[in-house]
Design an enzyme around this catalytic site. Sequence first.
Site, short mmCIF file in Angstrom:
data_model
loop_
_atom_site.label_atom_id
_atom_site.label_comp_id
_atom_site.label_asym_id
_atom_site.label_seq_id
_atom_site.Cartn_x
_atom_site.Cartn_y
_atom_site.Cartn_z
N ASP A 95 8.19 -4.59 -8.34
CA ASP A 95 6.81 -4.37 -8.74
C ASP A 95 6.72 -4.51 -10.26
OD1 ASP A 95 6.10 -3.77 -6.12
OD2 ASP A 95 6.38 -1.61 -6.40
N ASP A 102 1.37 -0.81 -7.98
CA ASP A 102 1.46 -0.07 -6.72
C ASP A 102 1.57 1.42 -6.99
OD1 ASP A 102 1.34 -2.45 -5.41
OD2 ASP A 102 3.33 -2.33 -4.49
N ARG A 107 -5.20 -7.04 -1.55
CA ARG A 107 -4.92 -5.70 -2.09
C ARG A 107 -5.59 -5.47 -3.44
NH1 ARG A 107 1.57 -4.89 -0.64
NH2 ARG A 107 1.38 -5.38 1.59
#
Length: 461
Positions: free
Chosen positions: A273, A300, A353
């Site tokens: 990430d 995230d 997302r």
Amino acid sequence: MRAVPRRLTLATTAAAITTIALTGAAVLVATTAHAATGCRVGYSIGSQWPGGFTGNLEVTNLGDPLSTWTLRWTFGGGQQVVQAWNAEVSQSGSTVTASNVSWNGSLGTNASTSFGFNGSWNNTSNPAPSDFTLNGVACTGSANPTTGAPAPTTPAPTTPAPTAPAPTTPPPGQTPTGIIGWATQNGGTTGGGNASTTTVTTAAALTTAAGATGAAVIRISGTITCSGMIRIRDNKTILGVGTNATLSGCGLTINGNRNVIIRNINFRNWADDAINVEGNATNIWIDHNSLTNGYDGAIDIKRGSDYITVSWNRIFGHDKSMLLGHSDDNASQDIGHLRVSYHHNWFDGTNQRHPRVRFGNPVHVFNNFYGGVTGYGIASTMNAGVLVEGNYFENTADPYHLGEGSSGPGSLVARNNHFVNSGNGQTGGSVAAIPYSYTLTTPSQVKSVVTNGAGTGRIGL
């Protein structure tokens, strides 16, 4: 709304400079007859573009010393303050109220202080504001001493002489004025505050500084090539210097820590990430970063983390943008947490997302620009509650929906969104109340405001 520290440097498509000075005297009521009061205000438009502008103000106290101040004015052209720096700013109708922050409340006689804001306008007229008052007294450019003699009319010095210079970020215990949303709750988010500053140019130096105990302000200079995830401990501010501060090949992780600020960094080619927040981490502000071409999530947030604001970031050339809640079977840790505000982010041709939400309620998604999103915009799943408000969707067929993949539906309330060549979205259920104050950018102006303000290089670091 709350204000943001430091001025954004925005692309100017129509520069306009307008300066006003207001002069005159005011009479005090009997209960304060022994205090001389008066003020002068200078106002200028530093930058202007379709739908948005930057305003700068300098207020000079011409009366007796003040320990706190509140400046009010009236907009005559329908302008709205979007965000501000070096003052706490709110707006009701055409009336704007700006109050000092912790480090600039003291104004001696003939001392000045400055602050600024980004605003929206109607592209027809952007007149200078009027009816300035300081602590309730009209700013007319002279004081009302008890002797009745006029105060000096010579201009106050451009630079005041405060007892201490204003820090880049406020000291611990005072939330920076740029933060809006959930990161202002639970005691606020200060990062490293006014702790000592360290500049790093290597992965090793960044790892050491970010992992140390104690508060710190860490400045990233140039490109750092790295791998894996670099952990950030409590009470840290991580700032990119200029427009080119870059982490290439790695990401930053906050695991169980609190009070962290990450701003003005380019993230490229991460293998996990870019920014990972987990393990009940709290009070995090992720602001004005640019992220592209990584492996997994850009930003995230998961595993019981809470009180987080994600603002003014640009994500482009990437698939999975922002995940909130990592799995359907983590309800015991996540319910009652995962409260995040997403505002003024630019999703530029990304896929999915934006965010994908599990369990969090309320999650506030407002004033973001979705430009050419190819998969879907927002998904509310697993009994989450998401308020989708004042966003701009362009060329986005699926702006928001309930449920995603194997995850069951959550609730989603949508209001005041703007659609251009986009679908209408799916709503249902109810969402918990938003506990903080905020001011919406006019939805039709969000595209202009966000594309001129989001990403790195816009906050003068």
